[in-house]
Design a protein around this motif. Structure first.
Motif, PDB file in Angstrom:
ATOM      1  N   TRP A  45      -0.375  -9.119 117.384  1.00 58.18           N
ATOM      2  CA  TRP A  45      -1.546  -9.886 116.941  1.00 58.18           C
ATOM      3  C   TRP A  45      -1.468 -11.390 117.087  1.00 58.18           C
ATOM      4  O   TRP A  45      -0.417 -11.997 117.106  1.00 58.18           O
ATOM      5  CB  TRP A  45      -1.833  -9.560 115.485  1.00 58.18           C
ATOM      6  N   GLU A  46      -2.669 -11.962 117.163  1.00 57.66           N
ATOM      7  CA  GLU A  46      -2.873 -13.418 117.124  1.00 57.66           C
ATOM      8  C   GLU A  46      -4.151 -13.620 116.308  1.00 57.66           C
ATOM      9  O   GLU A  46      -5.084 -12.810 116.407  1.00 57.66           O
ATOM     10  CB  GLU A  46      -3.105 -13.999 118.535  1.00 57.66           C
ATOM     11  N   PHE A  47      -4.190 -14.666 115.514  1.00 56.95           N
ATOM     12  CA  PHE A  47      -5.333 -14.887 114.626  1.00 56.95           C
ATOM     13  C   PHE A  47      -5.937 -16.260 114.901  1.00 56.95           C
ATOM     14  O   PHE A  47      -5.228 -17.272 114.860  1.00 56.95           O
ATOM     15  CB  PHE A  47      -4.887 -14.806 113.158  1.00 56.95           C
ATOM     16  N   ALA A  77     -10.754 -14.449 113.563  1.00 60.79           N
ATOM     17  CA  ALA A  77     -10.892 -13.501 114.664  1.00 60.79           C
ATOM     18  C   ALA A  77      -9.509 -12.912 114.917  1.00 60.79           C
ATOM     19  O   ALA A  77      -8.543 -13.650 115.110  1.00 60.79           O
ATOM     20  CB  ALA A  77     -11.423 -14.205 115.907  1.00 60.79           C
ATOM     21  N   VAL A  78      -9.447 -11.579 114.863  1.00 57.47           N
ATOM     22  CA  VAL A  78      -8.161 -10.889 115.032  1.00 57.47           C
ATOM     23  C   VAL A  78      -8.069 -10.376 116.472  1.00 57.47           C
ATOM     24  O   VAL A  78      -8.918  -9.588 116.905  1.00 57.47           O
ATOM     25  CB  VAL A  78      -8.035  -9.716 114.030  1.00 57.47           C
ATOM     26  N   PHE A  79      -7.067 -10.831 117.180  1.00 58.86           N
ATOM     27  CA  PHE A  79      -6.832 -10.407 118.565  1.00 58.86           C
ATOM     28  C   PHE A  79      -5.492  -9.699 118.649  1.00 58.86           C
ATOM     29  O   PHE A  79      -4.582  -9.999 117.875  1.00 58.86           O
ATOM     30  CB  PHE A  79      -6.784 -11.625 119.495  1.00 58.86           C
ATOM     31  N   CYS A  80      -5.388  -8.781 119.590  1.00 61.77           N
ATOM     32  CA  CYS A  80      -4.092  -8.144 119.863  1.00 61.77           C
ATOM     33  C   CYS A  80      -3.874  -8.076 121.361  1.00 61.77           C
ATOM     34  O   CYS A  80      -4.842  -7.904 122.123  1.00 61.77           O
ATOM     35  CB  CYS A  80      -4.054  -6.715 119.314  1.00 61.77           C
ATOM     36  N   ALA A 112     -17.530  -5.937 113.447  1.00 58.75           N
ATOM     37  CA  ALA A 112     -16.931  -5.207 114.565  1.00 58.75           C
ATOM     38  C   ALA A 112     -16.576  -6.134 115.715  1.00 58.75           C
ATOM     39  O   ALA A 112     -17.305  -7.085 116.025  1.00 58.75           O
ATOM     40  CB  ALA A 112     -17.898  -4.130 115.036  1.00 58.75           C
ATOM     41  N   GLY A 113     -15.441  -5.852 116.338  1.00 58.84           N
ATOM     42  CA  GLY A 113     -15.023  -6.611 117.508  1.00 58.84           C
ATOM     43  C   GLY A 113     -14.774  -5.657 118.661  1.00 58.84           C
ATOM     44  O   GLY A 113     -15.523  -5.614 119.625  1.00 58.84           O
ATOM     45  N   SER A 136     -11.311  -7.553 115.578  1.00 55.08           N
ATOM     46  CA  SER A 136     -12.302  -7.730 114.510  1.00 55.08           C
ATOM     47  C   SER A 136     -12.603  -9.199 114.296  1.00 55.08           C
ATOM     48  O   SER A 136     -11.819 -10.072 114.678  1.00 55.08           O
ATOM     49  CB  SER A 136     -11.772  -7.134 113.192  1.00 55.08           C
ATOM     50  N   LEU A 137     -13.743  -9.416 113.659  1.00 52.16           N
ATOM     51  CA  LEU A 137     -14.118 -10.745 113.187  1.00 52.16           C
ATOM     52  C   LEU A 137     -14.250 -10.619 111.677  1.00 52.16           C
ATOM     53  O   LEU A 137     -14.800  -9.625 111.192  1.00 52.16           O
ATOM     54  CB  LEU A 137     -15.466 -11.147 113.782  1.00 52.16           C
TER      55      LEU A 137
END
Ligand code: FMN
Length: 167
Positions: A45-47, A77-80, A112-113, A136-137
């Motif tokens: 993850w990265e935020f 914003a959650v990224f992976c 939802a992302g 996700s956001l």
């Protein structure tokens, strides 16, 4: 707040007071996220923490069911990275953020992302390299009023629990 109490009290908050969420509390939310479980402990993850109203408005304009992000005081914003279990890992982190926010008295709502057509545009807006997937956001802010908080109905434990076998 006790953990079961936070789990039971959490609900999606989509209206916020005109009061900023302090930076140190936003840091606490991301800190809570990193303790979530991940498959093989890859922590993909990265935020991206967003506090600029203009950016929040741009995200709101992209997210068809997240227009209220325009009025949020912050967003995460959650990224992976694209690992086998990126979605499960990113969702576990997202839930940690929602529960930590509840414990800190901050309202939150998952937007939802993953699978949404606006993923690419959100990534571009936030300068996220294409190798990362938006999971996700999360809209954040102090809840507008306790009166507005009609809890979503939940299926009862009795209805969903199956001891030993389903039938
Ligand atoms: C994967 C996921 C995507 C969601 N996307 C949105 C969304 O785009 N917009 C929104 O207003 N709520 C969204 N929600 C919040 C749900 O609507 C909410 O959790 C549900 O109605 C139950 O209410 P509660 O969170 O108060 O228990 C999402 C929740 C999840 C888990």
């Amino acid at each position: 707040m006790e953990i079961i109490e936070a789990i039971r009290n959490r609900r999606s908050i989509r209206q916020y007071q005109d009061k900023p969420v302090p930076r140190e509390l936003l840091e606490k939310l991301v800190d809570a996220a990193r303790f979530a479980p991940t498959a093989r402990n890859v922590q993909p993850w990265e935020f991206v923490v967003i506090t600029e109203p203009e950016t929040l408005k741009k995200i709101a304009a992209l997210a068809d069911n997240g227009r209220f992000m325009a009025l949020a005081k912050a967003g995460i914003a959650v990224f992976c990275s694209d690992t086998k279990y990126y979605l499960e890992d990113g969702c576990a982190a997202t839930q940690n953020i929602l529960l930590a926010a509840t414990g800190l008295g901050i309202g939150s709502c998952w937007i939802a992302g993953d699978k949404k057509p606006y993923c690419g545009q959100v990534s571009e807006l936030l300068n996220v390299p294409p190798a990362f997937k938006l999971v996700s956001l999360i809209a954040l802010g102090y809840p507008m009023s306790a009166d507005n908080l009609r809890p979503a109905e939940k299926r009862s434990a009795k209805e969903i629990i199956h001891w030993e076998k389903f039938t």
